[in-house]
Design a protein around this motif. Structure first.
Motif, PDB file in Angstrom:
ATOM      1  N   LEU B  80       0.996  -1.298   0.099  1.00 55.35           N
ATOM      2  CA  LEU B  80       0.131   0.041  -0.007  1.00 55.35           C
ATOM      3  C   LEU B  80       0.838   1.209   0.155  1.00 55.35           C
ATOM      4  O   LEU B  80       0.555   2.275  -0.648  1.00 55.35           O
ATOM      5  CB  LEU B  80      -0.912  -0.118   1.102  1.00 55.35           C
ATOM      6  N   LEU B  81       2.112   1.104   0.798  1.00 57.16           N
ATOM      7  CA  LEU B  81       2.795   2.213   0.909  1.00 57.16           C
ATOM      8  C   LEU B  81       3.728   2.427  -0.217  1.00 57.16           C
ATOM      9  O   LEU B  81       4.210   3.696  -0.607  1.00 57.16           O
ATOM     10  CB  LEU B  81       3.736   2.171   2.132  1.00 57.16           C
ATOM     11  N   ARG B  82       4.172   1.422  -1.061  1.00 59.42           N
ATOM     12  CA  ARG B  82       5.233   1.475  -2.415  1.00 59.42           C
ATOM     13  C   ARG B  82       4.577   1.363  -3.495  1.00 59.42           C
ATOM     14  O   ARG B  82       5.188   1.702  -4.603  1.00 59.42           O
ATOM     15  CB  ARG B  82       5.963   0.422  -1.719  1.00 59.42           C
ATOM     16  N   GLU B  83       3.350   1.034  -3.632  1.00 59.90           N
ATOM     17  CA  GLU B  83       3.009   0.310  -5.018  1.00 59.90           C
ATOM     18  C   GLU B  83       2.811   1.682  -5.770  1.00 59.90           C
ATOM     19  O   GLU B  83       2.119   2.703  -5.477  1.00 59.90           O
ATOM     20  CB  GLU B  83       1.433  -0.410  -5.017  1.00 59.90           C
ATOM     21  N   ASP B  84       3.152   1.559  -6.913  1.00 60.78           N
ATOM     22  CA  ASP B  84       3.250   2.865  -7.893  1.00 60.78           C
ATOM     23  C   ASP B  84       2.537   2.484  -9.203  1.00 60.78           C
ATOM     24  O   ASP B  84       2.197   3.227  -9.946  1.00 60.78           O
ATOM     25  CB  ASP B  84       4.546   2.988  -8.355  1.00 60.78           C
ATOM     26  N   ARG B  88      -5.640   1.402  -8.358  1.00 62.11           N
ATOM     27  CA  ARG B  88      -6.614   1.202  -7.294  1.00 62.11           C
ATOM     28  C   ARG B  88      -5.904   1.522  -6.011  1.00 62.11           C
ATOM     29  O   ARG B  88      -6.164   2.177  -4.955  1.00 62.11           O
ATOM     30  CB  ARG B  88      -7.237  -0.066  -7.380  1.00 62.11           C
ATOM     31  N   THR B  89      -4.691   1.028  -5.945  1.00 58.18           N
ATOM     32  CA  THR B  89      -3.687   0.977  -4.691  1.00 58.18           C
ATOM     33  C   THR B  89      -3.429   2.495  -4.486  1.00 58.18           C
ATOM     34  O   THR B  89      -3.571   3.069  -3.222  1.00 58.18           O
ATOM     35  CB  THR B  89      -2.610   0.296  -4.609  1.00 58.18           C
ATOM     36  N   ILE B  90      -3.124   3.093  -5.570  1.00 62.42           N
ATOM     37  CA  ILE B  90      -2.898   4.489  -5.102  1.00 62.42           C
ATOM     38  C   ILE B  90      -4.003   5.211  -4.619  1.00 62.42           C
ATOM     39  O   ILE B  90      -3.775   6.265  -3.688  1.00 62.42           O
ATOM     40  CB  ILE B  90      -2.262   5.279  -6.564  1.00 62.42           C
ATOM     41  N   GLN B  91      -5.192   5.000  -5.307  1.00 59.74           N
ATOM     42  CA  GLN B  91      -6.448   5.661  -4.782  1.00 59.74           C
ATOM     43  C   GLN B  91      -6.689   5.332  -3.232  1.00 59.74           C
ATOM     44  O   GLN B  91      -6.835   6.260  -2.535  1.00 59.74           O
ATOM     45  CB  GLN B  91      -7.563   5.331  -5.703  1.00 59.74           C
ATOM     46  N   VAL B  95      -6.858   7.953  -0.121  1.00 57.84           N
ATOM     47  CA  VAL B  95      -8.068   7.921   0.745  1.00 57.84           C
ATOM     48  C   VAL B  95      -7.482   7.961   2.277  1.00 57.84           C
ATOM     49  O   VAL B  95      -7.794   8.619   3.170  1.00 57.84           O
ATOM     50  CB  VAL B  95      -9.379   6.981   0.352  1.00 57.84           C
ATOM     51  N   LEU B  96      -6.784   6.766   2.458  1.00 56.99           N
ATOM     52  CA  LEU B  96      -6.065   6.722   3.697  1.00 56.99           C
ATOM     53  C   LEU B  96      -5.322   7.822   4.313  1.00 56.99           C
ATOM     54  O   LEU B  96      -5.472   8.017   5.533  1.00 56.99           O
ATOM     55  CB  LEU B  96      -5.412   5.553   3.899  1.00 56.99           C
TER      56      LEU B  96
END
Lengths: 675, 279
Positions: B80-84, B88-91, B95-96
């Motif tokens: 979640l922190l690193r995925e570029d 969807r993960t970026i979104q 949000v978080l």
């Protein structure tokens, strides 16, 4: 290495400094002036500091070092004996290494003991005059025994090389036994002074004149319970401190050989610590029960009054000890090839442990808000209040002990495959297992018979309460039959099944049947509750002994399907070892406060009142500062002492370790057929 | 297609959520059923805190006993922190980044918000009994032979064995105690000695329930003697929260009457007092 040592030294100095800064606050709180009715000479101050706190610090530090010095020789001798029996030189090296720690700590213990005597005589002259009047004979013996212990220790340590083979080795072993005999007697004498202050005997409280002999004063009501408790606690303490020493050494190791050696040492330290920890709650219960027996008021203060919240703290610490020990074993299983088969049990063991720990920790009177009290209709939750009572505590601590033992069993089975049929294990196996079975049957049977014949009148109960006693005796008989069946299955080459049935039966009967039945007894025949607890203890101890005996022979000469990769353990597990030592130190400090504090405003309970301004029970906040501070300074001192002891050592493990660890993947304690 | 299992992280989160849900929503019904009350009995906040903390510790102990599990546990967090790559993960990350600070802020706000409720109270269950009460014994639990013989003479029981006469005498004391209890104690402690007298609802701290195995059954008789004689006003200062409404009866009842009431209380509650082991 030099860098590490320098860091340790700096850390020690820092911790010492921190302690003195921290401890100045409570010290400065009370400027002692003689209380009403007290003569000026009854109490003195120590440079304006509170004398009670001064004695508290010195006595606790002395006690912690003494615990280490008395605990380590017990297992050093056992380890040496294992080395002699198996011919495995690593055990001999290990015993020697343990003794090296001992000899370094011995002088500090004696110095602190001397300081304690001066502080006591200086600050509490009237009390000490009284105690000297009662105990002077035993004080001389105590002093002389110290010489005996010191000389025996030096002979034992420095004579290691001179007595390393043949009859000389047996002489050396005998010296180790003698060292323990002196140590145990010394502990017993010091314990008698301590327990006399709680449960004096052989004295007229009105005239304060002795009515009996010195022996009457020594053999007071709490003497033997404390002897047993401290004997076990010292072994546990020594084991965990030695384990922490090994952990620190491993963390700072630079070679694989060193890592392997200290990993093994840590394992042995933890094993010894846990082995002594397992019976310790029983010994603690016995001591607590006898405190109640001597003075129900002292007992109520302990468990339901001023000290009850300290027992919640103790529950946390004991839970940490068990969880830490299990975590270490589970982590260690990752370096055992073949242990993957048993990893699936960890999840369930973890759940059992934490559920039991949760019950163990739940107080009878949970802190409630006003709104919650209104909803509950009182100050107790109608359901959760039961978790705070002794039947619940006894049930879960026994389950925790059984689960911890199970963790150990799967650990030692990790790399073992097919077992030899029990019928091929020889006569010794049969004799040993039958002997252990008979021993267990004897104790269980005697206790069951005692309960069956127990008259309710003896407990001030109505005669119609007798069936409550009989039910428990029938349960014990059922447990005995299961034990016999387990041995029968073992002899029929189905030992693992027998162990499983015996284990499950014990867990069910002790935790669920007697645990729930305890609540019935609490309501219908409360004085009988202590008999339930003893029944649980006997059943669990028998199960542990017999299962261990079966396991040893069941897996002797078993197929080895993998190696134990010593040194390949996770670093986290080493921090768990350090945590275990820290927790043991804090538990000792906390419970020392409780034991001593139970006397409240009495120097000698019911005989000699404490009229000093310090005759009050400190708040739990103050106690936490004091015990925390003492724990820090003890750990700093012990680190310093071990560092001093290691100054002259060789930089590498003893010769031969490289080869031994490359070819001998696990300690002989687990696979040597002679054991 | 193989069934996809939640990873270690999500299993842990799920376990904690399920446990919290059980304590918050199921436990009140369970406790109501066990206690037989007509209203829900919610889990106290202290209980929730302790048990959730322990569940978290247990989860971490389990995860941290294995390197693989640690990697698996942190994998979703690190992803979640690193995925570029994954939009969807970026979104979710964005949000978080907004929601988490808001949640922390809300938590702090509600923690710091002034409240009218008093704080939690840690109650001392059995305050320290003064020394002068410690050695007292109930003279009516095991009456002296002289008292028994006088009773036999008074009731003309010469042919009756002394042991039986003693029991009869104790029963008489119990009956006297019950009458005294009925006159003086029932309004608060109730006819069933369960702390549910008519006046009990008026007290913030409810009168003691003697049938509860954690009250008089765990005490020697001198303890209730002290509590009855001195009442709530004489509780020592450390006996927090010092909110007992128990009156001091020493001016109203004699020592003998108090001992008989104690005898009756144990009898009515069906429990036995703690016995002094070393006599």
């Amino acid at each position: 290495m030099r860098c590490t040592r320098a860091a340790v030294a700096r850390l020690s100095l820092f911790l010492l400094l921190l302690f003195f800064i921290v401890s100045l606050t409570p010290f400065a709180q009370a400027q002692p002036q003689p209380g009403p009715g007290a003569a000026d000479s009854d109490y003195r101050s120590f440079f304006g500091l509170d004398p009670r706190n001064v004695v508290w610090v010195v006595a606790e530090l002395h006690l912690m070092f003494a615990a280490f010095v008395l605990g380590v020789p017990i297992f050093a001798v056992i380890v040496e004996f294992i080395g002699m029996r198996t011919g495995d030189v690593r055990y001999d090296h290990l015993a020697r290494e343990f003794t090296k720690l001992l000899s370094a700590a011995f002088t500090t213990t004696a110095s602190l003991g001397g300081l304690l005597v001066f502080v006591l005589f200086g600050l509490y002259p009237t009390l000490m005059r009284f105690l000297t009047q009662v105990f002077h004979t035993s004080m001389y013996i105590y002093g002389l025994l110290f010489f005996a212990e010191a000389f025996t220790l030096y002979l034992y340590f420095y004579g290691w090389d001179a007595m390393k083979a043949g009859r000389g080795k047996w002489t050396h072993f005998a010296l180790g036994i003698l060292l323990n005999v002196w140590g145990t007697i010394i502990m017993g004498i010091a314990n008698s002074w301590t327990t006399y202050m709680m449960s004096p005997s052989g004295i007229d409280p009105q005239t304060m004149q002795l009515t009996g002999s010195t022996w009457d004063a020594v053999a007071n009501h709490l003497w033997m319970p404390l002897n047993i408790h401290r004997f076990l606690a010292n072994i546990m303490f020594g084991g965990f401190v030695a384990g922490a020493y090994a952990a620190i050494k491993l963390l700072s190791s630079t070679t694989d050989e060193e890592r392997a050696h200290y990993d093994w040492m840590g394992y042995i330290g933890n094993f010894i610590g846990v082995a002594a920890l397992i019976p310790l709650p029983f010994a603690g219960y016995y001591l607590g029960r006898e405190v109640y027996s001597f003075s129900p008021v002292m007992g109520n203060n302990m468990m339901g009054g001023a000290f009850s919240w300290t027992f919640i703290m103790q529950a946390m610490l004991i839970g940490m000890l068990f969880i830490g020990a299990n975590f270490y074993l589970w982590s260690g299983m990752r370096r055992i090839q073949g242990a993957e088969r048993y990893l699936k049990y960890i999840k369930y063991l973890n759940i059992i442990l934490i559920v039991c720990f949760a019950v163990w920790l739940t107080p009878h009177n949970l802190p409630l808000s006003s709104e919650e009290q209104m909803l509950m209709g009182g100050q107790y939750h109608p359901v959760l209040k039961y978790l705070g009572l002794m039947p619940a505590k006894n049930a879960v601590i026994n389950f925790i002990i059984l689960s911890t033992f199970f963790s150990f069993l799967i650990y030692r089975r990790g790399n073992k495959g097919r077992t030899l049929p029990f019928s091929d294990q020889g006569k010794v196996a049969k004799i040993v297992i039958l002997t252990v079975l008979l021993l267990c049957l004897f104790f269980l049977g005697a206790w069951a018979w005692n309960l069956y014949q127990l008259s309710p009148r003896e407990l001030d109960l109505q005669p119609d309460r007798a069936p409550y006693f009989e039910f428990v005796s029938y349960l014990i008989v059922a447990e005995m039959l299961v034990a016999v069946f387990a041995v029968f299955l073992t002899f029929r080459n189905r030992g693992i099944l027998g162990q499983g049935i015996y284990f499950a039966s014990t867990a069910f009967l002790v935790t669920f049947v007697l645990g729930v039945y305890g609540f019935v007894i609490l309501e219908k025949a409360n004085p009988f509750l202590r008999h339930i607890a003893v029944s649980q203890v006997l059943m669990v101890l028998s199960a542990l002994l017999l299962n261990a005996a079966i396991d040893i022979f069941q897996f002797r000469k078993a197929e080895i399907i993998g190696q134990i990769l010593w040194g390949k353990i996770s670093m986290r597990s080493q921090y768990a070892l350090i945590l275990l030592a820290l927790t043991a130190v804090m538990t000792m400090g906390l419970m020392g406060f409780v034991r001593s504090g139970l006397r409240e405003d009495w120097h000698v309970y019911g005989v000699m009142r404490d009229t000093s301004p310090s005759a009050f029970t400190p708040t739990q906040g103050d106690m936490s500062w004091m015990v925390g501070g003492i724990s820090i300074v003890f750990l700093a001192l012990v680190t310093f002492v071990f560092w001093l002891g290691g100054l002259g050592e060789k930089k590498t493990p003893p010769a031969g370790f490289r080869d031994e660890f490359a070819t001998a993947p696990r300690p002989a304690i687990e696979h040597n057929p002679k054991l | 297609m193989a069934k996809k299992r939640p990873g270690v992280f999500w299993s842990t989160v799920l376990t904690l959520v399920v446990l919290y849900g059980f304590m918050e929503f199921v436990f009140p019904y369970f406790a109501m059923w066990v206690a037989g009350t007509d209203h829900l009995l919610p889990a106290p906040s202290a209980f929730m805190l302790i048990y959730m903390a322990l569940a978290l510790i247990a989860s971490l102990v389990y995860v941290y006993s294995d390197d693989e599990k640690i990697r698996e546990f942190w994998a979703p967090v690190l992803a979640l922190l690193r995925e570029d790559e994954n939009r969807r993960t970026i979104q979710v990350r964005k949000v978080l980044a907004v929601v988490l600070p808001l949640l922390v802020g809300a938590y702090l706000f509600f923690q710091q918000m002034p409240r009218a409720n008093p704080p939690l109270e840690s109650r001392m269950q059995h305050p320290t009994i003064p020394g002068k009460y410690e050695k007292l014994r109930n003279p009516y639990r095991d009456p002296e032979p002289g008292l028994v013989r006088a009773f036999m003479q008074e009731r003309n029981l010469q042919g009756v064995p002394e042991a039986k006469a003693k029991q009869m005498l104790i029963q008489e004391y119990v009956m006297e105690g019950r009458m005294l209890y009925g006159k003086n104690c029932v309004p608060c402690h109730g006819a069933k000695v369960d702390g549910t007298g008519l006046l009990a609802r008026g007290f913030r701290l409810k009168p003691a329930n003697f049938t509860d195995p954690g009250t008089i059954a765990t005490l020697v008789e001198s303890y209730p003697f002290w509590r009855i004689q001195e009442g709530g006003v004489a509780l020592p200062s450390e006996a927090s929260p010092w909110d007992s409404a128990m009156p001091a009866w020493k001016g109203q009842l004699t020592d003998e009457q108090i001992w008989k009431i104690i005898l009756a209380e144990y009898d009515l509650a069906g429990v036995e007092p703690r016995v002094v082991g070393m006599k």
